[in-house]
Every structure is written in C-alpha cells, then in structure tokens.
Scaffold this motif. Structure first.
Motif, PDB file in Angstrom:
ATOM      1  N   SER A  29       0.838  -1.199   0.000  1.00 15.31           N
ATOM      2  CA  SER A  29       0.000   0.000   0.000  1.00 15.31           C
ATOM      3  C   SER A  29       0.874   1.251   0.000  1.00 15.31           C
ATOM      4  CB  SER A  29      -0.906   0.012   1.238  1.00 15.31           C
ATOM      5  OG  SER A  29      -0.118   0.181   2.401  1.00 15.31           O
ATOM      6  N   SER A  30       0.263   2.382  -0.257  1.00  8.85           N
ATOM      7  CA  SER A  30       0.977   3.660  -0.230  1.00  8.85           C
ATOM      8  C   SER A  30       1.514   3.945   1.168  1.00  8.85           C
ATOM      9  CB  SER A  30       0.059   4.795  -0.669  1.00  8.85           C
ATOM     10  OG  SER A  30      -0.326   4.633  -1.998  1.00  8.85           O
ATOM     11  N   GLU A  31       0.753   3.562   2.181  1.00  9.24           N
ATOM     12  CA  GLU A  31       1.187   3.797   3.560  1.00  9.24           C
ATOM     13  C   GLU A  31       2.444   2.993   3.883  1.00  9.24           C
ATOM     14  OE1 GLU A  31      -2.044   2.896   2.828  1.00  9.24           O
ATOM     15  OE2 GLU A  31      -2.830   4.938   2.955  1.00  9.24           O
ATOM     16  N   GLU A  32       2.489   1.745   3.433  1.00 14.44           N
ATOM     17  CA  GLU A  32       3.674   0.921   3.661  1.00 14.44           C
ATOM     18  C   GLU A  32       4.881   1.477   2.914  1.00 14.44           C
ATOM     19  OE1 GLU A  32       1.663  -3.451   4.329  1.00 14.44           O
ATOM     20  OE2 GLU A  32       1.833  -2.667   2.277  1.00 14.44           O
ATOM     21  N   LEU A  33       4.648   1.968   1.706  1.00 14.43           N
ATOM     22  CA  LEU A  33       5.715   2.588   0.928  1.00 14.43           C
ATOM     23  C   LEU A  33       6.209   3.859   1.617  1.00 14.43           C
ATOM     24  CD1 LEU A  33       6.859   1.439  -1.647  1.00 14.43           C
ATOM     25  CD2 LEU A  33       5.493   3.039  -2.934  1.00 14.43           C
ATOM     26  N   TYR A  34       5.278   4.601   2.203  1.00 17.08           N
ATOM     27  CA  TYR A  34       5.654   5.801   2.946  1.00 17.08           C
ATOM     28  C   TYR A  34       6.518   5.442   4.152  1.00 17.08           C
ATOM     29  CZ  TYR A  34       5.394  10.210   5.416  1.00 17.08           C
ATOM     30  OH  TYR A  34       5.732  11.369   6.047  1.00 17.08           O
ATOM     31  N   ASP A  35       6.179   4.352   4.845  1.00 17.38           N
ATOM     32  CA  ASP A  35       6.973   3.915   5.994  1.00 17.38           C
ATOM     33  C   ASP A  35       8.404   3.572   5.582  1.00 17.38           C
ATOM     34  OD1 ASP A  35       4.835   4.244   7.687  1.00 17.38           O
ATOM     35  OD2 ASP A  35       4.260   2.121   7.662  1.00 17.38           O
ATOM     36  N   ILE A  36       8.558   2.953   4.414  1.00 21.04           N
ATOM     37  CA  ILE A  36       9.888   2.558   3.944  1.00 21.04           C
ATOM     38  C   ILE A  36      10.688   3.770   3.470  1.00 21.04           C
ATOM     39  CG2 ILE A  36      11.128   1.247   2.174  1.00 21.04           C
ATOM     40  CD1 ILE A  36       8.731  -0.750   2.258  1.00 21.04           C
ATOM     41  N   PHE A  37      10.090   4.601   2.609  1.00 18.80           N
ATOM     42  CA  PHE A  37      10.819   5.702   1.984  1.00 18.80           C
ATOM     43  C   PHE A  37      10.823   6.972   2.831  1.00 18.80           C
ATOM     44  CE2 PHE A  37      10.343   2.875  -1.531  1.00 18.80           C
ATOM     45  CZ  PHE A  37      11.443   3.121  -2.335  1.00 18.80           C
ATOM     46  N   GLY A  38       9.884   7.102   3.766  1.00 20.05           N
ATOM     47  CA  GLY A  38       9.803   8.298   4.594  1.00 20.05           C
ATOM     48  C   GLY A  38      10.957   8.463   5.563  1.00 20.05           C
ATOM     49  N   LYS A  39      11.704   7.409   5.792  1.00 22.07           N
ATOM     50  CA  LYS A  39      12.847   7.473   6.706  1.00 22.07           C
ATOM     51  C   LYS A  39      13.979   8.328   6.154  1.00 22.07           C
ATOM     52  CE  LYS A  39      11.834   2.904   8.462  1.00 22.07           C
ATOM     53  NZ  LYS A  39      12.173   1.495   8.453  1.00 22.07           N
TER      54      LYS A  39
END
Length: 117
Positions: A29-39
């Motif tokens: 999901s977009s949220e999971e992608l955000y968790d990975i790349f948001g770091k």
C-alpha cells in the motif's frame, strides 16, 4: 548535512527528486511505501501502480534532491516481502523517447499495411 555543505556538492546529472520503483510486492500500500521511503526525508507524493501493466511499480517524489539520492543509495536492493526493490531516478526524456519510438513504429506498420494491400 548543512545547507552550505549541500551547496558545494555536485550531483550526477541523472539525479532528481522523482524515483521510479520496480519489483514491488503487488499487495503493498501507499502507507507501507511511505513507511519505507519516509525514513530518508520529506515526501511530496507517492503513487503505486494498480492496473495489470503497472502492478509492482511505483513513484516516490521527495521534497529535496539529497533525500532522494540518499533513498536510492540505501533502498536499491532492499528486501521487501521476499522481493528486492529496484530504485531508479525517474527520467522523463527516456520515457518520452520510448513513447515516440512506439508511435513511429505503429505509423510505419500502418503504412506498410496500406501499401501491401
């Protein structure tokens, strides 16, 4: 890294804020992608492919070019759900050339079909 130190760093010409991600798990999901790349920094936009042609791909746009470079350096080859991510800088010119070539090939096929009748 301070703004002054960043101003003195030269980046390769292909480096940009937009990243193209391949080999994503289909159910991510977009949220999971955000968790990975948001770091790696502030994210402006995330897009995940949903139709049959774009499944397994996505786009992440960072606010800062240095954050995008850091993400590529650290996440290319990163394992997510048993799949190794391929993280590339998005290059509009390459995509445009590919689309133009496809269009020209289609026109050539139409002309060949017309002349062979």
């Amino acid at each position: 890294m301070s703004a002054r130190a960043r101003a003195n760093i030269r980046l390769p010409p292909e480096v940009c804020r937009s990243l193209f991600i391949r080999n994503l798990p289909y159910k991510i999901s977009s949220e999971e992608l955000y968790d990975i790349f948001g770091k790696f920094g502030a994210i402006r936009q995330i897009r995940v492919g949903v139709n049959t042609e774009t499944k397994g791909t996505g786009f992440v746009v960072y606010e800062d070019i240095f954050d995008a470079k850091n993400a590529v350096d650290h996440l290319n080859g990163f394992n997510v759900c048993g799949r190794y991510l391929i993280v590339l800088y998005y290059q509009q010119q390459r995509v445009q050339k590919r689309m133009d070539l496809k269009k020209k090939q289609d026109e050539l096929e139409m002309l060949r079909a017309k002349l062979n009748k």
